[in-house]
Design a protein around this motif. Sequence first.
Motif, PDB file in Angstrom:
ATOM      1  N   MET A  14     -30.610 -45.208  16.135  1.00  0.00           N
ATOM      2  CA  MET A  14     -30.447 -43.888  15.709  1.00  0.00           C
ATOM      3  C   MET A  14     -29.149 -43.612  15.037  1.00  0.00           C
ATOM      4  SD  MET A  14     -31.146 -40.110  17.510  1.00  0.00           S
ATOM      5  CE  MET A  14     -29.506 -39.740  18.000  1.00  0.00           C
ATOM      6  N   SER A  15     -29.132 -43.028  13.647  1.00  0.00           N
ATOM      7  CA  SER A  15     -27.994 -42.832  12.707  1.00  0.00           C
ATOM      8  C   SER A  15     -27.881 -41.399  12.897  1.00  0.00           C
ATOM      9  CB  SER A  15     -28.338 -43.414  11.433  1.00  0.00           C
ATOM     10  OG  SER A  15     -27.059 -42.925  10.603  1.00  0.00           O
ATOM     11  N   LYS A  16     -26.737 -40.897  13.034  1.00  0.00           N
ATOM     12  CA  LYS A  16     -26.472 -39.614  12.907  1.00  0.00           C
ATOM     13  C   LYS A  16     -26.084 -39.078  11.728  1.00  0.00           C
ATOM     14  CE  LYS A  16     -23.800 -37.782  16.174  1.00  0.00           C
ATOM     15  NZ  LYS A  16     -22.678 -37.488  17.095  1.00  0.00           N
ATOM     16  N   GLU A  17     -26.326 -37.909  11.359  1.00  0.00           N
ATOM     17  CA  GLU A  17     -26.134 -37.464  10.066  1.00  0.00           C
ATOM     18  C   GLU A  17     -24.686 -36.982   9.670  1.00  0.00           C
ATOM     19  OE1 GLU A  17     -28.209 -34.146   7.258  1.00  0.00           O
ATOM     20  OE2 GLU A  17     -29.552 -35.168   8.624  1.00  0.00           O
ATOM     21  N   VAL A  18     -24.015 -36.356  11.028  1.00  0.00           N
ATOM     22  CA  VAL A  18     -22.787 -35.822  10.810  1.00  0.00           C
ATOM     23  C   VAL A  18     -21.712 -36.761  12.097  1.00  0.00           C
ATOM     24  CG1 VAL A  18     -21.055 -33.904  11.106  1.00  0.00           C
ATOM     25  CG2 VAL A  18     -23.068 -33.525   9.963  1.00  0.00           C
ATOM     26  N   MET A  19     -20.744 -37.254  11.609  1.00  0.00           N
ATOM     27  CA  MET A  19     -19.828 -38.034  12.666  1.00  0.00           C
ATOM     28  C   MET A  19     -18.668 -37.633  12.807  1.00  0.00           C
ATOM     29  SD  MET A  19     -21.068 -41.903  11.166  1.00  0.00           S
ATOM     30  CE  MET A  19     -21.575 -41.398   9.509  1.00  0.00           C
ATOM     31  N   ASN A  20     -18.191 -37.907  13.978  1.00  0.00           N
ATOM     32  CA  ASN A  20     -16.729 -37.641  14.436  1.00  0.00           C
ATOM     33  C   ASN A  20     -16.057 -38.838  13.968  1.00  0.00           C
ATOM     34  OD1 ASN A  20     -16.857 -39.465  16.224  1.00  0.00           O
ATOM     35  ND2 ASN A  20     -17.220 -38.012  18.009  1.00  0.00           N
ATOM     36  N   ILE A  21     -14.530 -38.864  14.127  1.00  0.00           N
ATOM     37  CA  ILE A  21     -13.635 -39.679  13.527  1.00  0.00           C
ATOM     38  C   ILE A  21     -14.277 -41.179  14.182  1.00  0.00           C
ATOM     39  CG2 ILE A  21     -11.792 -39.582  15.394  1.00  0.00           C
ATOM     40  CD1 ILE A  21     -10.822 -39.661  11.818  1.00  0.00           C
ATOM     41  N   GLU A  22     -14.374 -41.033  15.487  1.00  0.00           N
ATOM     42  CA  GLU A  22     -14.668 -42.451  16.191  1.00  0.00           C
ATOM     43  C   GLU A  22     -15.968 -43.144  15.723  1.00  0.00           C
ATOM     44  OE1 GLU A  22     -15.511 -44.074  20.607  1.00  0.00           O
ATOM     45  OE2 GLU A  22     -15.008 -41.853  20.451  1.00  0.00           O
ATOM     46  N   GLU A  23     -16.756 -42.065  15.485  1.00  0.00           N
ATOM     47  CA  GLU A  23     -18.215 -42.773  15.069  1.00  0.00           C
ATOM     48  C   GLU A  23     -18.141 -43.220  13.473  1.00  0.00           C
ATOM     49  OE1 GLU A  23     -21.060 -39.612  17.705  1.00  0.00           O
ATOM     50  OE2 GLU A  23     -20.388 -38.982  15.612  1.00  0.00           O
ATOM     51  N   ALA A  24     -17.258 -42.516  12.664  1.00  0.00           N
ATOM     52  CA  ALA A  24     -17.351 -42.726  11.362  1.00  0.00           C
ATOM     53  C   ALA A  24     -16.467 -43.863  11.098  1.00  0.00           C
ATOM     54  CB  ALA A  24     -16.340 -41.718  10.574  1.00  0.00           C
ATOM     55  N   ARG A  51      -7.216 -45.423  13.368  1.00  0.00           N
ATOM     56  CA  ARG A  51      -5.851 -44.981  12.745  1.00  0.00           C
ATOM     57  C   ARG A  51      -6.017 -44.971  11.308  1.00  0.00           C
ATOM     58  NH1 ARG A  51      -0.182 -47.531  14.584  1.00  0.00           N
ATOM     59  NH2 ARG A  51       0.905 -46.615  12.981  1.00  0.00           N
ATOM     60  N   THR A  52      -6.802 -46.029  10.524  1.00  0.00           N
ATOM     61  CA  THR A  52      -6.789 -46.439   9.135  1.00  0.00           C
ATOM     62  C   THR A  52      -7.704 -45.239   8.579  1.00  0.00           C
ATOM     63  OG1 THR A  52      -6.711 -48.626   9.325  1.00  0.00           O
ATOM     64  CG2 THR A  52      -7.983 -47.984   7.288  1.00  0.00           C
ATOM     65  N   LEU A  53      -8.604 -44.610   9.294  1.00  0.00           N
ATOM     66  CA  LEU A  53      -9.450 -43.593   9.035  1.00  0.00           C
ATOM     67  C   LEU A  53      -8.543 -42.079   8.726  1.00  0.00           C
ATOM     68  CD1 LEU A  53     -12.051 -42.404   7.920  1.00  0.00           C
ATOM     69  CD2 LEU A  53     -12.790 -42.388  10.138  1.00  0.00           C
ATOM     70  N   TYR A  54      -7.791 -41.976   9.998  1.00  0.00           N
ATOM     71  CA  TYR A  54      -7.052 -40.810   9.812  1.00  0.00           C
ATOM     72  C   TYR A  54      -5.945 -40.890   8.862  1.00  0.00           C
ATOM     73  CZ  TYR A  54      -7.846 -38.508  14.485  1.00  0.00           C
ATOM     74  OH  TYR A  54      -8.538 -37.995  15.224  1.00  0.00           O
ATOM     75  N   LYS A  55      -5.286 -42.064   8.400  1.00  0.00           N
ATOM     76  CA  LYS A  55      -4.698 -42.322   7.198  1.00  0.00           C
ATOM     77  C   LYS A  55      -5.375 -41.858   5.773  1.00  0.00           C
ATOM     78  CE  LYS A  55      -1.567 -45.486   4.897  1.00  0.00           C
ATOM     79  NZ  LYS A  55      -1.212 -46.864   4.707  1.00  0.00           N
TER      80      LYS A  55
END
Length: 57
Positions: free
Chosen positions: A1-11, A20-24
């Motif tokens: 199942m794919s979520k439509e809205v994701m948090n930082i961990e899921e994204a 860390r890369t995503l936060y940057k």
Amino acid sequence: MSKEVMNIEEAAQYLSISERTLYKMVKENRIPARKVGRQWRFHKDALDSWLKGEEKG
């Protein structure tokens, strides 16, 4: 199942990069994201468009 809205961990997992890369990338406004309270949220459709080069951060 794919979520439509994701948090930082899921994204990060969806994009196969570290949190860390995503936060940057968020800090540099290189990826589409919205801050909800103190947490970042990522819309799957926006990430998909960004990956295709159709949308800037």
